[in-house]
Design a protein around this motif. Structure first.
Motif, short mmCIF file in Angstrom:
data_model
loop_
_atom_site.label_atom_id
_atom_site.label_comp_id
_atom_site.label_asym_id
_atom_site.label_seq_id
_atom_site.Cartn_x
_atom_site.Cartn_y
_atom_site.Cartn_z
N PHE A 47 0.91 -1.01 0.01
CA PHE A 47 -0.07 0.05 0.01
C PHE A 47 0.90 1.25 -0.08
O PHE A 47 2.03 1.24 0.32
N ASP A 48 0.40 2.33 -0.35
CA ASP A 48 1.11 3.73 -0.48
C ASP A 48 1.20 4.27 0.99
O ASP A 48 1.80 5.30 1.20
N THR A 49 0.48 4.00 1.97
CA THR A 49 0.38 4.39 3.25
C THR A 49 0.58 3.15 4.25
O THR A 49 -0.03 2.18 4.33
N PRO A 50 1.64 3.25 5.00
CA PRO A 50 1.92 2.11 6.01
C PRO A 50 0.83 2.30 7.32
O PRO A 50 0.44 3.38 7.53
N LEU A 51 0.24 0.88 7.49
CA LEU A 51 -0.86 1.10 8.41
C LEU A 51 -0.39 0.97 9.75
O LEU A 51 0.65 0.39 10.04
N GLU A 52 -1.12 1.68 10.68
CA GLU A 52 -0.85 1.76 12.03
C GLU A 52 -1.32 0.63 12.78
O GLU A 52 -2.47 0.25 12.50
N PRO A 53 -1.06 0.04 14.27
CA PRO A 53 -1.31 -0.92 14.99
C PRO A 53 -3.01 -0.61 15.06
O PRO A 53 -3.95 -1.46 15.05
N GLU A 54 -3.36 0.65 15.51
CA GLU A 54 -4.72 0.75 15.91
C GLU A 54 -5.74 0.54 14.54
O GLU A 54 -7.07 0.35 14.75
N ASP A 55 -5.38 0.55 13.37
CA ASP A 55 -5.90 0.42 12.07
C ASP A 55 -6.63 -0.83 12.19
O ASP A 55 -7.70 -1.06 11.41
N TYR A 56 -5.78 -2.02 12.58
CA TYR A 56 -6.09 -3.17 12.54
C TYR A 56 -7.24 -3.64 13.54
O TYR A 56 -7.91 -4.93 13.42
N LEU A 57 -7.56 -2.81 14.58
CA LEU A 57 -8.73 -3.18 15.61
C LEU A 57 -10.06 -3.45 14.67
O LEU A 57 -10.32 -2.61 13.79
N THR A 58 -10.89 -4.42 15.19
CA THR A 58 -12.26 -4.63 14.66
C THR A 58 -13.14 -3.43 14.46
O THR A 58 -13.56 -3.12 13.62
N GLU A 59 -13.14 -2.56 15.33
CA GLU A 59 -13.83 -1.07 15.40
C GLU A 59 -13.45 -0.43 14.39
O GLU A 59 -14.28 0.37 13.65
N ASN A 60 -12.20 -0.15 14.23
CA ASN A 60 -11.80 0.52 13.13
C ASN A 60 -11.66 0.12 11.64
O ASN A 60 -11.99 0.90 10.87
N ILE A 61 -11.69 -1.01 11.66
CA ILE A 61 -12.19 -1.77 10.28
C ILE A 61 -13.26 -1.52 10.00
O ILE A 61 -13.73 -1.29 8.78
N ARG A 62 -14.32 -1.56 10.85
CA ARG A 62 -15.82 -1.18 10.83
C ARG A 62 -16.04 0.18 10.08
O ARG A 62 -16.84 0.68 9.64
N ARG A 63 -15.03 1.25 10.74
CA ARG A 63 -15.09 2.39 10.31
C ARG A 63 -14.32 2.66 9.07
O ARG A 63 -14.29 4.05 8.69
N ASN A 64 -14.11 1.68 8.13
CA ASN A 64 -13.54 1.49 6.95
C ASN A 64 -12.07 2.44 6.90
O ASN A 64 -11.67 2.75 5.73
#
Length: 454
Positions: free
Chosen positions: A132-149
């Motif tokens: 990806f062109d943007t490195p993902l942060e650990p908080e991005d992996y959380l289920t609630e943040n996945i639901r927030r797209n």
């Protein structure tokens, strides 16, 4: 082995599989192991259930290794097969077709030229989205943040990128395939669940096993951290011949070849996708373990992997196990149509510098019988595990099944060798399992022939 250490080996095998226990014991004493689990089913019966630990002087006084067959360990890319199972479950219900474009189910995905990409393209590692062109942060992996797209929105704006001049679309999507598959799954699943939520409800509960994409806070105490073998340690050990009890798989020539071939491939596959990622021990952080990263962050154990692999080896239904519970006997985990979709249309193509690989439309690897015409890397991948489906995890773990012989196989170490790209350490047990089953078949055929002649 240090003089203040001893090896504790526990568990059992049924008659006919003693050679696997012998091999397990030899390897625990000869290789640089810390904790290891090995579990294998044959025709719905658990025939191998072994686990072992190196016990140092600190733990010896308490008599506890703090490692059991139910301990959870990150199995890394072995979790990719659960992505395949999850999507196949949707196909079995008529909710997904692997030949459809991803944009049919996720219109926003088509941005920046991705409108023609199919689900099968993604699952066969042919999406052109290795990074990806943007490195993902650990908080991005959380289920609630996945639901927030949070991850979905990053994926939507990506464009495809294929290596110039290779003429080859298949490039190993080490992390990204799981993120994309998770976004696709939650958009199709009638309840809007993520893959992690699906696994807990539809796989773990009926089979009474542990497969976690996203460990809950209360479960973190069951997780054993992984340890990556250092390059310097491997280099020094590689000079020893086998008779001097070398603690690693590779001799010096094999190690140098692995460094030349493997490290550039690993760097290409992991570039700029996970913020802060430098080694496999990155995943020991509890904040990482709690996130959903299906392609590289599944926590399980060999018992659980082998049990679901047994189900996959027998058409999606659990036959029951004479050695354990009868409660899960005859449970359908995948319908007949879903199981067929999972294994359908295996296609061979070259992948990175790894030689030819064969993936089904759902993204399962199929390991085939090689010949002298195949190159060395293809033979290393396939020889000893011919007829198995599934995949394996960085540094060691294996989650695979063999429908012809009805074998379900799970192998989970905590000591990881990142240069052993094809998991030859665990493949030795697969090879021995195949030999055991063939010997049993030959014996049964001989008995049958004798009865016919009597």
């Amino acid at each position: 082995m240090k003089k203040n250490q001893k090896i504790r080996i526990e568990g059992a095998v049924v008659p006919g599989f003693e050679s696997i226990r012998d091999l397990f014991e030899r390897r625990m004493h000869s290789l640089s192991e810390i904790d290891t689990q090995l579990c294998v089913y044959h025709k719905g019966e658990k025939v191998v259930d072994l686990w072992a630990s190196v016990i140092d002087s600190f733990n010896r006084s308490s008599g506890e290794s703090h490692f059991s067959p139910n301990t959870l360990v990150n199995v890394f890319s072995s979790g990719k097969s659960f992505e395949s199972i999850a999507l196949a479950s949707l196909a079995g219900k008529g909710l997904l077709n692997f030949n459809d474009k991803i944009s049919v189910y996720w219109p926003e995905f088509s941005a920046n030229g991705k409108e023609s990409l199919t689900v099968a393209d993604l699952m066969r590692h042919e999406a052109g989205l290795v990074n990806f062109d943007t490195p993902l942060e650990p908080e991005d992996y959380l289920t609630e943040n996945i639901r927030r797209n949070k991850i979905g929105s990053i994926i939507e704006r990506q464009s495809q990128n294929f290596p110039k001049g290779s003429g080859n679309a298949r490039q190993y999507h080490a992390f990204t395939r799981g993120f994309i598959a998770n976004e696709l799954f939650r958009r199709i699943d009638p309840a809007g669940r993520t893959i992690g939520e699906y696994l807990r409800k539809d796989i773990c509960e009926p089979l009474e096993i542990d497969v976690m994409v996203g460990v809950k806070k209360k479960e973190l105490g069951r997780v054993k951290k992984v340890t990556e073998l250092g390059l310097f340690f491997q280099f020094m050990e590689s000079f020893k011949p086998n008779f001097m009890k070398r603690k690693t798989i590779f001799n010096v020539f094999q190690l140098l070849l692995a460094i030349i071939q493997v490290i550039p491939a690993i760097r290409a596959m992991t570039k700029n996708t996970l913020a802060g990622f430098k080694s496999l021990e990155y995943f020991n952080d509890t904040s990482i373990a709690m996130g959903e990263m299906p392609s590289a962050n599944t926590h399980s154990n060999a018992r659980s992997l082998a049990k679901i692999a047994s189900v996959m080896s027998t058409g999606g239904r659990f036959k029951g196990d004479s050695l354990i519970d009868k409660a899960s006997s005859k449970k359908e985990i995948l319908s007949e149509d879903a199981w067929a979709a999972l294994h359908k249309n295996p296609i061979e193509a070259k992948m990175n510098s790894l030689g030819s690989t064969t993936f089904t439309q759902a993204g399962l690897a199929f390991f085939y019988k090689t010949t002298v015409k195949n190159n060395r890397m293809e033979r290393e991948v396939n020889e000893g595990r011919e007829g198995f489906y599934g995949w394996m995890g960085a540094g060691g773990s294996i989650f695979q099944w063999h429908p012809e012989y009805e074998i379900g196989f799970g192998y989970v170490p905590t000591s990881l060798d990142a240069l052993d790209l094809f998991n030859t350490r665990g493949k030795a047990y697969q090879s021995e399992m195949l030999q055991c089953v063939r010997r049993l078949r030959a014996r049964d055929n001989e008995k049958s022939n004798r009865r016919k002649l009597a």
